[in-house]
Motif scaffolding. Structure first.
Motif, PDB file in Angstrom:
ATOM      1  N   VAL A 232      -0.158 -10.511  12.634  1.00  0.00           N
ATOM      2  CA  VAL A 232      -0.501  -9.766  11.917  1.00  0.00           C
ATOM      3  C   VAL A 232      -0.078  -7.604  11.643  1.00  0.00           C
ATOM      4  CG1 VAL A 232      -3.008  -8.245  12.751  1.00  0.00           C
ATOM      5  CG2 VAL A 232      -2.607 -10.117  12.987  1.00  0.00           C
ATOM      6  N   LYS A 233       0.487  -7.573  12.274  1.00  0.00           N
ATOM      7  CA  LYS A 233       1.230  -5.730  12.211  1.00  0.00           C
ATOM      8  C   LYS A 233       2.478  -5.892  10.887  1.00  0.00           C
ATOM      9  CE  LYS A 233       2.227  -4.130  16.266  1.00  0.00           C
ATOM     10  NZ  LYS A 233       3.443  -3.297  17.344  1.00  0.00           N
ATOM     11  N   GLU A 234       2.496  -7.127  10.635  1.00  0.00           N
ATOM     12  CA  GLU A 234       3.243  -7.034   8.980  1.00  0.00           C
ATOM     13  C   GLU A 234       2.281  -7.508   7.729  1.00  0.00           C
ATOM     14  OE1 GLU A 234       6.076 -10.636   9.340  1.00  0.00           O
ATOM     15  OE2 GLU A 234       7.239  -9.843  10.395  1.00  0.00           O
ATOM     16  N   VAL A 235       1.514  -8.260   8.156  1.00  0.00           N
ATOM     17  CA  VAL A 235      -0.352  -8.475   7.029  1.00  0.00           C
ATOM     18  C   VAL A 235      -0.738  -7.077   6.647  1.00  0.00           C
ATOM     19  CG1 VAL A 235      -2.015  -9.940   6.582  1.00  0.00           C
ATOM     20  CG2 VAL A 235      -0.515 -11.206   7.970  1.00  0.00           C
ATOM     21  N   VAL A 236      -1.755  -6.583   7.872  1.00  0.00           N
ATOM     22  CA  VAL A 236      -2.543  -5.187   7.769  1.00  0.00           C
ATOM     23  C   VAL A 236      -0.980  -3.904   7.663  1.00  0.00           C
ATOM     24  CG1 VAL A 236      -4.009  -6.183   8.404  1.00  0.00           C
ATOM     25  CG2 VAL A 236      -2.742  -5.042  10.173  1.00  0.00           C
ATOM     26  N   GLY A 237       0.246  -3.730   8.097  1.00  0.00           N
ATOM     27  CA  GLY A 237       0.859  -3.300   8.215  1.00  0.00           C
ATOM     28  C   GLY A 237       0.469  -2.183   7.052  1.00  0.00           C
ATOM     29  N   GLU A 238       0.977  -2.290   5.590  1.00  0.00           N
ATOM     30  CA  GLU A 238       0.273  -1.252   4.591  1.00  0.00           C
ATOM     31  C   GLU A 238      -1.112  -0.698   4.450  1.00  0.00           C
ATOM     32  OE1 GLU A 238       2.190  -1.962   0.289  1.00  0.00           O
ATOM     33  OE2 GLU A 238       3.275  -0.395   1.180  1.00  0.00           O
ATOM     34  N   ALA A 239      -1.655  -1.592   4.872  1.00  0.00           N
ATOM     35  CA  ALA A 239      -3.287  -2.338   3.779  1.00  0.00           C
ATOM     36  C   ALA A 239      -3.880  -1.166   4.854  1.00  0.00           C
ATOM     37  CB  ALA A 239      -4.228  -3.218   4.024  1.00  0.00           C
ATOM     38  N   LEU A 240      -3.495  -0.930   6.031  1.00  0.00           N
ATOM     39  CA  LEU A 240      -4.110  -0.413   7.219  1.00  0.00           C
ATOM     40  C   LEU A 240      -4.047   1.112   6.317  1.00  0.00           C
ATOM     41  CD1 LEU A 240      -5.546  -1.238  10.017  1.00  0.00           C
ATOM     42  CD2 LEU A 240      -3.507  -0.153  10.985  1.00  0.00           C
ATOM     43  N   TRP A 241      -2.712   1.554   6.532  1.00  0.00           N
ATOM     44  CA  TRP A 241      -2.919   3.469   5.851  1.00  0.00           C
ATOM     45  C   TRP A 241      -3.040   3.167   4.475  1.00  0.00           C
ATOM     46  CZ3 TRP A 241      -0.155   5.677   2.168  1.00  0.00           C
ATOM     47  CH2 TRP A 241       1.348   5.164   1.541  1.00  0.00           C
ATOM     48  N   LEU A 242      -2.449   2.511   3.598  1.00  0.00           N
ATOM     49  CA  LEU A 242      -3.745   2.503   2.226  1.00  0.00           C
ATOM     50  C   LEU A 242      -5.185   2.961   2.639  1.00  0.00           C
ATOM     51  CD1 LEU A 242      -1.478   0.295  -0.302  1.00  0.00           C
ATOM     52  CD2 LEU A 242      -1.598   2.698   0.026  1.00  0.00           C
ATOM     53  N   THR A 243      -5.792   2.602   2.973  1.00  0.00           N
ATOM     54  CA  THR A 243      -7.582   1.916   3.712  1.00  0.00           C
ATOM     55  C   THR A 243      -7.879   3.841   4.072  1.00  0.00           C
ATOM     56  OG1 THR A 243      -7.121  -0.400   4.025  1.00  0.00           O
ATOM     57  CG2 THR A 243      -9.146   1.153   4.900  1.00  0.00           C
ATOM     58  N   LEU A 244      -6.957   3.723   5.402  1.00  0.00           N
ATOM     59  CA  LEU A 244      -7.109   5.443   5.214  1.00  0.00           C
ATOM     60  C   LEU A 244      -6.850   6.343   4.361  1.00  0.00           C
ATOM     61  CD1 LEU A 244      -5.367   5.328   9.168  1.00  0.00           C
ATOM     62  CD2 LEU A 244      -7.909   5.040   8.672  1.00  0.00           C
ATOM     63  N   LEU A 245      -5.999   6.126   3.625  1.00  0.00           N
ATOM     64  CA  LEU A 245      -6.097   7.469   2.250  1.00  0.00           C
ATOM     65  C   LEU A 245      -6.499   7.377   1.465  1.00  0.00           C
ATOM     66  CD1 LEU A 245      -3.979   9.324   1.818  1.00  0.00           C
ATOM     67  CD2 LEU A 245      -3.044   7.688   0.370  1.00  0.00           C
ATOM     68  N   LEU A 246      -7.085   6.268   1.066  1.00  0.00           N
ATOM     69  CA  LEU A 246      -8.360   5.754  -0.280  1.00  0.00           C
ATOM     70  C   LEU A 246      -9.383   6.825   0.846  1.00  0.00           C
ATOM     71  CD1 LEU A 246      -9.241   4.879  -2.517  1.00  0.00           C
ATOM     72  CD2 LEU A 246      -9.618   2.489  -1.025  1.00  0.00           C
ATOM     73  N   ASN A 247      -9.801   6.027   2.250  1.00  0.00           N
ATOM     74  CA  ASN A 247     -10.899   6.671   2.869  1.00  0.00           C
ATOM     75  C   ASN A 247     -11.238   8.156   3.181  1.00  0.00           C
ATOM     76  OD1 ASN A 247     -12.068   4.274   3.418  1.00  0.00           O
ATOM     77  ND2 ASN A 247     -11.637   3.929   5.396  1.00  0.00           N
TER      78      ASN A 247
END
Length: 338
Positions: free
Chosen positions: A102-117
């Motif tokens: 799961v770490k690899e699946v959401v790794g980049e998407a997680l911080w990009l989501t935080l940045l966009l929010n």
């Protein structure tokens, strides 16, 4: 203050534990799971070797255990099979759909989501507050009517439809694609200054699209709150005593009108994550929203459970931030003191 923070930290822990139990058992409510459904499909096709592999994964991750035991293993308070340690120990599990951690699946998407929010929250407040102050101070003027009209447009226009319109006309008129959060040539590449610059350029349109409705709603609410405060006696008295109108407005009514918005910070962050799923799908944004939607549809429990817990942590942390800001903003609020 230390006692207040200690109480809130204990409350946050209990709240997150209850949320984690709800998340896990609601995900488990539909019959079967990703691997069980895959086994049934493979067996119906006569692929015995692949079905045996999926059956092995079920035993490897303890999906054949009772539900309560699976929950404690997922949480990390009970030792799991084959070294699986659980959420509390930093092991987010395995995504069966992607066949990756799961770490690899959401790794980049997680911080990009935080940045966009974060960009959307800043955009909403920076744009809405000055416009609302202008509209309240010039009630029933031409500018006030224009702001009201734009506010109704922002509330009525679905975000995904606005995204589709922007995608179509920017491609037709300017021949450029505004989808994604960076140019396609940077996909899979390490982060460089050029890729960061592309991210900054592509961040503008999603921020505008996702933040439009929130900005319009905040303008309307802030205007109504300010008009209510501007009619109160303390503001009239402050102006009568010679305090400049702008200073009197910002020092008293504006601070009181901000209270509801500060209190909503805890709800704003998760709302941006859940409310931008359609926009992310339309604009091909690499955020956690589309990943969560796919995980829930396929019953990929470890992936869906982690993303929902991530949203829950955002909510609880936002509530704590809003409480602290309210105490700083409004001297009438006392942290449990008489």
């Amino acid at each position: 203050m230390i006692r207040f923070l200690s109480r809130r930290a204990a409350t946050m822990v209990v709240t997150l534990l209850l949320i984690s139990a709800l998340i896990f058992f609601i995900i488990k409510l539909p019959p079967g799971d990703f691997l069980s459904n895959q086994i049934a499909e493979l067996r119906s096709q006569g692929d015995a070797s692949a079905a045996a592999k999926a059956d092995f994964l079920i035993k490897q991750y303890g999906l054949d255990r009772p539900g309560w035991e699976q929950y404690f293993v997922w949480l990390g308070v009970m030792p799991g099979p084959n070294g699986y340690s659980g959420l509390l120990q930093g092991d987010w599990g395995w995504s069966f759909e992607y066949d990756r951690p799961v770490k690899e699946v959401v790794g980049e998407a997680l911080w990009l989501t935080l940045l966009l929010n974060l960009a959307t929250v800043i955009f909403v407040h920076v744009v809405a507050i000055p416009i609302a102050i202008y509209s309240a101070r010039r009630q029933y003027s031409v500018g006030d009517y224009i702001v009201t009209l734009l506010g109704y447009f922002g509330l009525a226009m679905p975000s995904f439809l606005f995204a589709l319109i922007l995608l179509y006309y920017t491609n037709r008129w300017f021949g450029i694609s505004i989808g994604g959060l960076y140019d396609s040539r940077y996909a899979g590449e390490p982060w460089t200054l050029a890729k960061i610059g592309s991210l900054g350029q592509h961040l503008i349109v999603p921020t505008l699209v996702i933040g439009l409705a929130g900005t319009a709603a905040m303008i309307r609410r802030m205007r109504a709150n300010l008009l209510d405060e501007l009619g109160k006696q303390y503001y009239v008295t402050a102006k009568a005593k010679g305090l400049p109108p702008t200073k009197a407005l910002l020092k008293y009514p504006f601070r009181m009108a901000l209270n509801p918005f500060v209190a909503d910070i805890g709800n704003l962050l998760p709302h941006l994550v859940s409310g931008s799923v359609l926009v992310s799908l339309v604009m091909s944004l690499p955020t956690v929203g589309p990943i969560l939607l796919g995980a829930l549809k396929s019953q990929d429990q470890f992936l869906a459970g982690f993303i929902l817990m991530f949203v829950a942590v955002l909510t609880v942390a936002g509530m704590l931030v809003s409480d602290l800001l309210l105490a700083w903003l409004d001297p009438r609020i006392r942290l449990g003191q008489r």
